[in-house]
Design an enzyme around this catalytic site. Sequence first.
Site, short mmCIF file in Angstrom:
data_model
loop_
_atom_site.label_atom_id
_atom_site.label_comp_id
_atom_site.label_asym_id
_atom_site.label_seq_id
_atom_site.Cartn_x
_atom_site.Cartn_y
_atom_site.Cartn_z
N GLY A 1 -4.83 1.05 5.81
CA GLY A 1 -3.47 0.73 6.43
C GLY A 1 -3.66 -0.17 7.60
N LYS B 1 0.60 -1.16 -0.07
CA LYS B 1 -0.02 -0.07 0.12
C LYS B 1 0.91 1.27 0.14
CE LYS B 1 -1.73 2.94 2.69
NZ LYS B 1 -1.54 4.14 2.01
N GLU C 1 10.06 17.01 14.12
CA GLU C 1 10.55 16.72 12.84
C GLU C 1 9.79 17.67 12.07
OE1 GLU C 1 9.41 13.27 10.98
OE2 GLU C 1 11.06 13.10 9.95
N CYS D 1 13.82 11.74 5.78
CA CYS D 1 13.82 11.03 6.92
C CYS D 1 15.34 11.47 7.71
CB CYS D 1 13.44 9.71 7.26
SG CYS D 1 14.26 8.78 6.17
N GLY E 1 -4.82 3.25 -1.35
CA GLY E 1 -5.76 3.83 -0.68
C GLY E 1 -5.34 4.74 0.53
N GLY F 1 -4.45 5.62 4.37
CA GLY F 1 -3.79 5.02 5.66
C GLY F 1 -5.02 4.60 6.51
N GLU G 1 10.14 1.95 10.06
CA GLU G 1 11.28 3.16 9.65
C GLU G 1 10.37 4.29 9.91
OE1 GLU G 1 14.20 2.72 8.58
OE2 GLU G 1 14.32 0.37 8.73
P1 NAD Z 1 2.55 8.85 7.26
O1 NAD Z 1 2.84 8.08 8.49
O2 NAD Z 1 1.09 9.89 7.51
O3 NAD Z 1 2.00 7.88 6.37
C1 NAD Z 1 2.92 6.64 6.03
C2 NAD Z 1 1.96 5.57 5.32
O4 NAD Z 1 1.20 5.08 6.28
C3 NAD Z 1 0.93 6.26 3.99
O5 NAD Z 1 0.95 5.15 3.35
C4 NAD Z 1 -0.20 6.26 4.77
O6 NAD Z 1 -1.43 5.91 4.20
C5 NAD Z 1 -0.16 5.31 5.98
N1 NAD Z 1 -0.92 5.80 7.36
C6 NAD Z 1 -0.92 6.70 8.02
N2 NAD Z 1 -1.82 6.83 9.06
C7 NAD Z 1 -2.09 5.50 9.25
C8 NAD Z 1 -2.78 4.99 10.22
N3 NAD Z 1 -3.34 5.47 11.31
N4 NAD Z 1 -2.81 3.34 9.73
C9 NAD Z 1 -2.40 2.85 8.89
N5 NAD Z 1 -1.60 3.49 7.82
C10 NAD Z 1 -1.49 4.76 7.93
O7 NAD Z 1 4.17 9.50 6.90
P2 NAD Z 1 4.12 10.28 5.70
O8 NAD Z 1 3.81 11.85 5.91
O9 NAD Z 1 3.80 9.73 4.24
O10 NAD Z 1 5.77 10.22 5.59
C11 NAD Z 1 6.48 11.18 6.34
C12 NAD Z 1 7.15 10.45 7.26
O11 NAD Z 1 7.96 9.33 7.12
C13 NAD Z 1 8.24 11.32 8.40
O12 NAD Z 1 8.03 11.26 9.36
C14 NAD Z 1 9.35 10.66 7.64
O13 NAD Z 1 10.56 10.86 8.64
C15 NAD Z 1 9.02 9.25 7.57
N6 NAD Z 1 10.11 8.26 6.88
C16 NAD Z 1 10.99 7.71 7.36
C17 NAD Z 1 11.87 6.93 6.84
C18 NAD Z 1 12.86 5.87 7.35
O14 NAD Z 1 13.13 5.30 6.60
N7 NAD Z 1 13.03 5.98 8.70
C19 NAD Z 1 11.85 7.11 5.48
C20 NAD Z 1 11.00 7.93 4.78
C21 NAD Z 1 9.85 8.65 5.41
#
Ligand code: NAD
Length: 474
Positions: free
Chosen positions: A206, A169, A376, A278, A200, A202, A244
């Site tokens: 998710g 996803k 962040e 990140c 879709g 999250g 991650e």
């Molecule tokens: P996010 O947490 O909003 O979303 C990530 C994914 O999770 C998306 O596919 C989203 O649809 C899904 N999601 C969101 N809320 C959910 C829930 N309650 N239940 C299930 N799924 C859910 O993150 P983002 O805004 O897409 O990305 C930015 C974040 O990702 C930053 O905090 C960044 O540091 C982190 N990041 C970490 C790494 C790493 O390798 N450590 C790499 C890239 C990004």
Amino acid sequence: MDFKKLYIDGRWVEGVSGKFIGVENPATETVFAEVPAGTAMDVDRAAKAAKAAFTAWAHTPLSERIEKMRTMATIFKTMETALTTAIVQELGAPVGFSRTAQVQYQFERIQSYIELAATVRWVEKLPHATVYREPVGVVGCITPWNYPLGQIVQKVIPAILAGNTVVLKPSQHTPLTAFYLAEAFHRAQFPKGVFNLVTGRGGDIGDVMAEHEDLQMISFTGSTPAGVSVARLALQSMKRISMELGGKSPCILLPGCDYEKAISMCFNSIFLNSGQTCTALSRLLIPVQDKEKIEALLKKTVSSYTVGDPTREDVQLGTVSSARQFKTIRAYIEKGLRGGADLLAGEIPQKTSVGYYVQPTIFTNVTNDMTIAQEEIFGPVLCVITYRTEAEAVRIANDTRFGLSGAVWGATKEEAVRIARQIRTGNVYINDGPRDVTAPFGGFKESGLGREGGVDGILEFTEPQALFDDGTIG
Ligand code: NAD
């Protein structure tokens, strides 16, 4: 490419809901593509297909799995231009950066996993046992928008090489590269059900994945709060989890290091992808006695960065990813000013034309307890913090709930390594040392659980099974 279908059980199929999610280009503020708004029923179809495919794929000899992946990689590479265009459009990242970091580097990663798969110790002899590395089962991969393809590659490729089957996803904001990957798996004639794509939101699917009984593992990349929520659900059925998450990474300049080179490296980390990385080095720790000199260099160097239309080759920063991201970054910059920090470069972002543009922003006179130094921001915002002693630099670097990345610049490499060994993060760059695609990548503390990249990144998708066989079998 038809983005309006899901890829389940080896076929492109309609989503159950018949509804779609618009994908917006943050530079033009127009919706230019639509993907299915997946539902619990779509996740269920994909999970069942992946479950049905698992046993045969897990028993397919490693050499055949590697060969299939090689075929997929060759096909996927022919899609470079389409992948680059998709990322420029869905993320607003500049075309040059998208081509190299967002696409070509991901081809390198795929190649690295393919080569390393043959070197993993899949079977290990102990004095009275043989340990087999078994695939975990069906892996649910949930990925973010900032490196749309990179985060997918880090999960899907090693998981499938290790004999797992996958339900992916991607982020609803940047889902398009996943479609090209699905098409490459399809053209490479992977057995049906090994790779499945469901798009879709999250909150809609998710969490369904995290709770689904047919999934044995959730590999999640995203924000720490969403990661915690997914992990809670997944652990109810004791799924394997790999997380991650976010970061607030320090870059320490030790007295007498090459300040110009160090600043250029730090800027390439915090400003490229408009700070939406990140591992971005978002806190620059400098010796107080050289504050004026370093600040003058910061001011001079930042002026060489061009912000503008991401389709232009000469641009280093495109837009940030969305209106929401723009507002979040603006709020943090306002908070920084209210908290007593000073702007050395940049401004409170104003929306004067089409596109969500934010200038490279540098705060000085920051203390590590300020919100802008602790949270962040995920934008092109650098916090400059002074320190008096090495011990204080280490204390400030570690004074964060995150532990993802970092950098130490010293007059000598040995000096930098000595400090780096005291930093509690998963990666630390030493002077201008290059990045190693085969090294483990991941975070300490609230930056996550587990590792991606290299052999560790493949083993992450395995379970050890020990047979007590008196050491004579195998
Ligand atoms: P996010 O947490 O909003 O979303 C990530 C994914 O999770 C998306 O596919 C989203 O649809 C899904 N999601 C969101 N809320 C959910 C829930 N309650 N239940 C299930 N799924 C859910 O993150 P983002 O805004 O897409 O990305 C930015 C974040 O990702 C930053 O905090 C960044 O540091 C982190 N990041 C970490 C790494 C790493 O390798 N450590 C790499 C890239 C990004």
